[in-house]
Motif scaffolding. Sequence first.
Motif, PDB file in Angstrom:
ATOM      1  N   ASN A   5       0.835  -1.191   0.000  1.00  0.00           N
ATOM      2  CA  ASN A   5       0.000   0.000   0.000  1.00  0.00           C
ATOM      3  C   ASN A   5       0.867   1.238   0.000  1.00  0.00           C
ATOM      4  N   THR A  19       5.974   3.659  -1.007  1.00  0.00           N
ATOM      5  CA  THR A  19       5.333   2.353  -1.072  1.00  0.00           C
ATOM      6  C   THR A  19       5.850   1.468   0.058  1.00  0.00           C
ATOM      7  N   ASP A  45       1.418  -2.120  -7.095  1.00  0.00           N
ATOM      8  CA  ASP A  45       0.803  -3.443  -7.068  1.00  0.00           C
ATOM      9  C   ASP A  45       1.923  -4.466  -7.007  1.00  0.00           C
ATOM     10  N   ASP A  88      -0.332   3.397 -13.008  1.00  0.00           N
ATOM     11  CA  ASP A  88      -1.312   2.484 -12.412  1.00  0.00           C
ATOM     12  C   ASP A  88      -1.122   1.037 -12.866  1.00  0.00           C
ATOM     13  N   SER A  90      -0.809  -3.034 -12.919  1.00  0.00           N
ATOM     14  CA  SER A  90      -1.330  -4.185 -12.182  1.00  0.00           C
ATOM     15  C   SER A  90      -0.820  -5.450 -12.857  1.00  0.00           C
ATOM     16  N   ASP A 169      -6.792   3.355 -12.500  1.00  0.00           N
ATOM     17  CA  ASP A 169      -6.300   2.412 -11.492  1.00  0.00           C
ATOM     18  C   ASP A 169      -6.791   0.979 -11.736  1.00  0.00           C
ATOM     19  N   ASP A 171      -7.098  -2.929 -11.823  1.00  0.00           N
ATOM     20  CA  ASP A 171      -6.572  -4.063 -11.058  1.00  0.00           C
ATOM     21  C   ASP A 171      -7.108  -5.328 -11.694  1.00  0.00           C
ATOM     22  N   SER A 223      -8.389  -3.387  -5.116  1.00  0.00           N
ATOM     23  CA  SER A 223      -7.539  -4.517  -5.483  1.00  0.00           C
ATOM     24  C   SER A 223      -8.118  -5.746  -4.813  1.00  0.00           C
ATOM     25  N   SER A 281      -4.313   3.398  -1.919  1.00  0.00           N
ATOM     26  CA  SER A 281      -3.899   2.686  -3.144  1.00  0.00           C
ATOM     27  C   SER A 281      -3.370   1.286  -2.855  1.00  0.00           C
ATOM     28  N   GLY A 283      -2.463  -2.614  -3.136  1.00  0.00           N
ATOM     29  CA  GLY A 283      -2.280  -3.673  -4.116  1.00  0.00           C
ATOM     30  C   GLY A 283      -2.171  -4.971  -3.355  1.00  0.00           C
TER      31      GLY A 283
END
Length: 289
Positions: A5, A19, A45, A88, A90, A169, A171, A223, A281, A283
């Motif tokens: 996150n 992060t 992510d 963004d 994923s 964003d 996912d 996510s 945010s 992941g």
Amino acid sequence: AGLINAARDTRTSPEHHTTYLARSSDGLVWDLVPNFQPPQGSVPDVIRRDDMLYLYNPGLVTRIDLATGLVMPTACVDVDGLSYGFVDPSPTLDENGKIVLVFLHCVDDNDASAMCFGASGERYQIIGSATEIDDGDGVTFTLDDDFASGTITSGRILLAGTTYSGGTDPDIFYDDHESRWVIYLSTGSTTSVWTSTSLRGSYALLDAPNAGLLTNGTGGVASGARTATEYWIFAHANVSDRTVVRRATATTLDETVANDAWATVLNDSETGFSVTTNIESPGFAQNEP
């Protein structure tokens, strides 16, 4: 399980985002991974392949060897065929075990938000994907030409218009219960569900009683994954003037998650950050080979 996150202070520009890596055995109680030096970056992510963990930020990857504990230096991601970079990201794995990155990119504008503008001034963003080359080690990819080429407006997610108002964003995960690929897209604090029978196919807004809205004002930048019995959904939301990460579970994606179904799993006090820090945010990846 493992969760990435992004935490940031009250400033909003991405250079102030960091992060962090957290872990949990049940998806509810999370601890920051000790001795992990958090890289700068936003909207992260993560995915595990064998004993390697790949942590993606826009344009970057940090690789962690889980067998030795070695954290490799953060590297720039190279996507052949992509002119302006991506945001963004994923990751997922295809049928050959290669990492596929799904992201937002723009073909005619070098703006960091991946924003494009049509001939009539309409704003749109493009979902793209790239596949890892042989021996790419999570760093080197080739742009997929045919990804999302159908129902999502020929790959364009309109931010204003008659087709669909939203789309950032992304996912992605595979739903083996329904034999389909799922992409969550965010519009502020609302999350929509898009599905396809093939990874690089045409994704359509879920045709369901909830009109494809997994959340409606209760959680954005979602996510998640499908477990053996249910869907795990992580999203951030504003609670008492702070952004926190919450989790909900569901047995179907056909219903909108109720506000009282969410449980806060990461906030500033539980993670040891200051009260000026937003936790956002998320992941998520299942931490298993």
